[in-house]
Write a protein that holds these residues in place. Structure first.
Motif, PDB file in Angstrom:
ATOM      1  N   PHE A 167       0.797  -1.161  -0.021  1.00  0.00           N
ATOM      2  CA  PHE A 167       0.020  -0.089  -0.038  1.00  0.00           C
ATOM      3  C   PHE A 167       0.778   1.089   0.238  1.00  0.00           C
ATOM      4  O   PHE A 167       1.708   1.205   0.920  1.00  0.00           O
ATOM      5  CB  PHE A 167      -0.935  -0.029   1.075  1.00  0.00           C
ATOM      6  N   LYS A 168       0.711   2.033  -0.957  1.00  0.00           N
ATOM      7  CA  LYS A 168       1.400   3.330  -1.089  1.00  0.00           C
ATOM      8  C   LYS A 168       0.526   4.395  -2.152  1.00  0.00           C
ATOM      9  O   LYS A 168       0.506   3.965  -3.210  1.00  0.00           O
ATOM     10  CB  LYS A 168       2.857   3.126  -1.637  1.00  0.00           C
ATOM     11  N   ILE A 169       0.314   5.548  -1.661  1.00  0.00           N
ATOM     12  CA  ILE A 169      -0.255   6.470  -2.183  1.00  0.00           C
ATOM     13  C   ILE A 169       0.734   7.701  -2.504  1.00  0.00           C
ATOM     14  O   ILE A 169       1.051   8.119  -1.306  1.00  0.00           O
ATOM     15  CB  ILE A 169      -1.485   6.875  -1.888  1.00  0.00           C
ATOM     16  N   THR A 170       1.062   8.196  -3.511  1.00  0.00           N
ATOM     17  CA  THR A 170       1.889   9.353  -3.711  1.00  0.00           C
ATOM     18  C   THR A 170       1.087  10.552  -4.293  1.00  0.00           C
ATOM     19  O   THR A 170       0.012  10.294  -4.986  1.00  0.00           O
ATOM     20  CB  THR A 170       3.257   9.154  -4.441  1.00  0.00           C
ATOM     21  N   ALA A 171       1.678  11.567  -4.380  1.00  0.00           N
ATOM     22  CA  ALA A 171       0.772  12.936  -4.906  1.00  0.00           C
ATOM     23  C   ALA A 171       0.632  12.514  -6.476  1.00  0.00           C
ATOM     24  O   ALA A 171       1.375  12.062  -7.336  1.00  0.00           O
ATOM     25  CB  ALA A 171       1.601  14.146  -4.821  1.00  0.00           C
ATOM     26  N   PRO A 172      -0.851  12.847  -6.940  1.00  0.00           N
ATOM     27  CA  PRO A 172      -1.104  12.541  -8.505  1.00  0.00           C
ATOM     28  C   PRO A 172      -0.393  13.695  -9.223  1.00  0.00           C
ATOM     29  O   PRO A 172       0.075  14.859  -8.440  1.00  0.00           O
ATOM     30  CB  PRO A 172      -2.616  12.435  -8.479  1.00  0.00           C
ATOM     31  N   ALA A 173      -0.567  13.837 -10.499  1.00  0.00           N
ATOM     32  CA  ALA A 173      -0.105  14.745 -11.479  1.00  0.00           C
ATOM     33  C   ALA A 173      -0.787  16.020 -10.814  1.00  0.00           C
ATOM     34  O   ALA A 173      -1.950  15.922 -10.781  1.00  0.00           O
ATOM     35  CB  ALA A 173      -0.439  14.438 -12.826  1.00  0.00           C
ATOM     36  N   GLY A 174      -0.134  17.150 -10.968  1.00  0.00           N
ATOM     37  CA  GLY A 174      -0.421  18.201 -10.673  1.00  0.00           C
ATOM     38  C   GLY A 174      -0.351  18.856  -9.243  1.00  0.00           C
ATOM     39  O   GLY A 174      -0.738  19.995  -8.779  1.00  0.00           O
TER      40      GLY A 174
END
Length: 509
Positions: A167-174
């Motif tokens: 599980f890992k979420i990073t900043a989306p584009a923009g």
């Protein structure tokens, strides 16, 4: 690795001393109203396990208990080791606490959670999911990874947590992956999905609370939505940290903290719908800047906001505000217009049941005393009445009436023979309650509109160097006053005629 430590005010006398927590001139106590974690919490000799502080708090109420997770800020952080692992207090009444030790450890230098940041807990079926911030800014790591990411750990008992490595979420584009933190997850009844708010910035460096949704939150599949809130040009916040969202009565509230503007602290917005539009109340701040990262939890009846009272470095009256300190909890009150107020939790008030006499030390010529009522005629010259120390734990209650449309009046602490003191005063002209250190520098404040010839009910709860002033059960100002418990305190009026009536001092039995 260790048995729970019970931090009970009822079981200890005024003279008891505990090892750990904020240190000023020797070991200070682990308080039970305003806790800090104990020292040597692993029973080890490693200096890392020395005294610590309570950092960002992540409260979660379940089956009659407040599980109060927090970022542990160790006083000593040896090079090469991570920091801000997640620890826990448990309480059923927000007065007595057990310290449960470390829940989620920080990772290695190659892991995204070499340091840990704020998060939140949500129950999904029979599984508890802890979403938290992974932070790693070591040069080798950030060469090929985002500095901050959202990670997850799961548990079936709120005690034993297992990290989910996939599980890992990073900043989306923009959006800016250098600042991407503080996930707040909740079940969104309107969407029939789970929502996650994340504090981040646009690539243009404007603060936003980004919104993700998921039907299966533990899977890691979260879909990005438009931000639920973006800083306005008037605010121009750099970051909006530690977001929280909840409903009380007919209103939704969005809460966040910021530490870069001229009005630092925990702020809130309100709306008739979870989708906004969000409006800013005239006074949008919960407490002053020495209460930070406020997040809330409800027991199903009342809602409380949990924050930390900043310590100072060096730890003295003139030190600079530093990260983490003692936990402070306020009960949130909903006013008739939907705005929020704060008061001391009732159980905390009830602890102080033993009346003691306020022993007068000195009074200036323009102070008169009549049966517990003090008239301070301070228009021409400063009026000052001082009293002997009231010890480590005490509650001061009084009614304050301001007689003039200008000038200040209030309370002084840590007074000494040289004439210096920290003062918390009511400024009718500025419309604020302000804390000043002994160099007369303003250190914290909250808006409060005063009227002349009106009685204001004041309640001051003190424990160690933590001093929290409540007024009319509507507003709170948290202060850090080193040496308060060992020195004199008093009443003051400058450029103001003031009556302070029904002054009473109580301590725990």
């Amino acid at each position: 690795m260790m048995a729970s430590i019970f931090l009970s005010l009822a079981s200890c006398s005024q003279e008891d001393t505990y090892v750990g927590g904020s240190i000023s001139g020797g070991n200070s106590e682990i308080t039970s109203i305003y806790p800090v974690p104990p020292s040597q919490w692993m029973g080890a000799d490693d200096p890392y396990y020395s005294a610590g502080y309570t950092g960002d708090i992540m409260p979660f109420f379940d089956n009659g208990k407040f599980h109060i997770y927090f970022l542990h800020d160790a006083q000593n952080k040896p090079a090469g080791k991570g920091f801000h692992d997640i620890h826990e207090y448990i309480s059923t009444d927000l007065v007595h606490f057990t310290y449960e030790g470390q829940m989620i450890p920080f990772g290695k230098t190659t892991d995204p959670d070499f340091a840990i940041g704020t998060g939140s807990v949500v129950k999904v079926g029979n599984l508890y999911c802890f979403y938290y911030t992974g932070h790693n800014e070591t040069p080798a790591f950030v060469q090929s990874n985002a500095r901050e990411s959202v990670l997850c750990a799961t548990s079936t008992d709120l005690k034993n947590w297992t990290k989910v490595p996939s599980f890992k979420i990073t900043a989306p584009a923009g959006y800016y992956n250098y600042d991407f933190r503080d996930p707040h997850v909740f079940y969104n009844e309107e969407l029939k999905k789970y929502s996650m708010l994340v504090s981040t910035q646009t690539e243009g460096r404007k603060a936003v609370l980004l919104h993700f949704t998921s039907a299966d939150p533990a899977s890691g599949k979260w879909d990005v939505q438009t931000p639920i809130y973006a800083t306005t040009p008037q605010e121009n916040y750099l970051m909006m940290e530690c977001a929280d969202i909840f409903k009380m009565g007919n209103y939704w509230y969005l809460m966040f903290s910021e530490n870069w503007s001229g009005n630092k602290g925990t702020h809130y917005r309100m709306a008739a719908s979870i989708n906004g539009p969000w409006t800013t109340p005239e006074n949008d701040i919960i407490d002053g800047e020495y209460f930070y990262a406020g997040k809330t939890a409800s027991d199903g009846g009342k809602r409380y906001v949990f924050g930390w009272n900043a310590r100072k470095t060096p730890e003295n009256d003139l030190g600079n505000k530093d990260w983490a300190g003692n936990m402070v909890i306020h009960e949130l009150i909903q006013n008739s217009d939907g705005t929020l107020g704060t008061q001391a939790p009732q159980k905390v008030k009830d602890l102080f049941s033993k009346k003691i006499t306020a022993e007068v030390d000195k009074i200036s010529e323009n102070v008169t005393i009549n049966n517990g009522n003090y008239t301070l005629s301070g228009v021409t010259n400063k009026a000052l009445a001082t009293f002997k120390s009231i010890g480590k734990k005490a509650k001061i209650t009084a009614e304050v009436t301001l007689g003039n449309a200008n000038g200040i009046s209030g309370f002084v602490f840590h007074t000494n023979d040289s004439g210096s003191y920290y003062k918390i005063v009511f400024d009718i002209t500025k419309g604020k309650i302000i804390g000043y250190n002994s160099a007369s520098q303003e250190v914290t404040r909250i808006p409060f509109q005063f009227q002349t010839n009106t009685k204001y009910a004041v309640e001051i709860i003190t424990e160690g160097s933590v001093v929290v002033l409540y007024i009319n059960g509507k507003a709170a100002l948290t202060n850090r006053i080193y040496g308060r418990d060992k020195n004199k305190w008093g009443l003051i009026a400058e450029g103001q005629n003031t009556v302070i009536s029904n002054l009473q001092i109580t301590q725990p039995e």
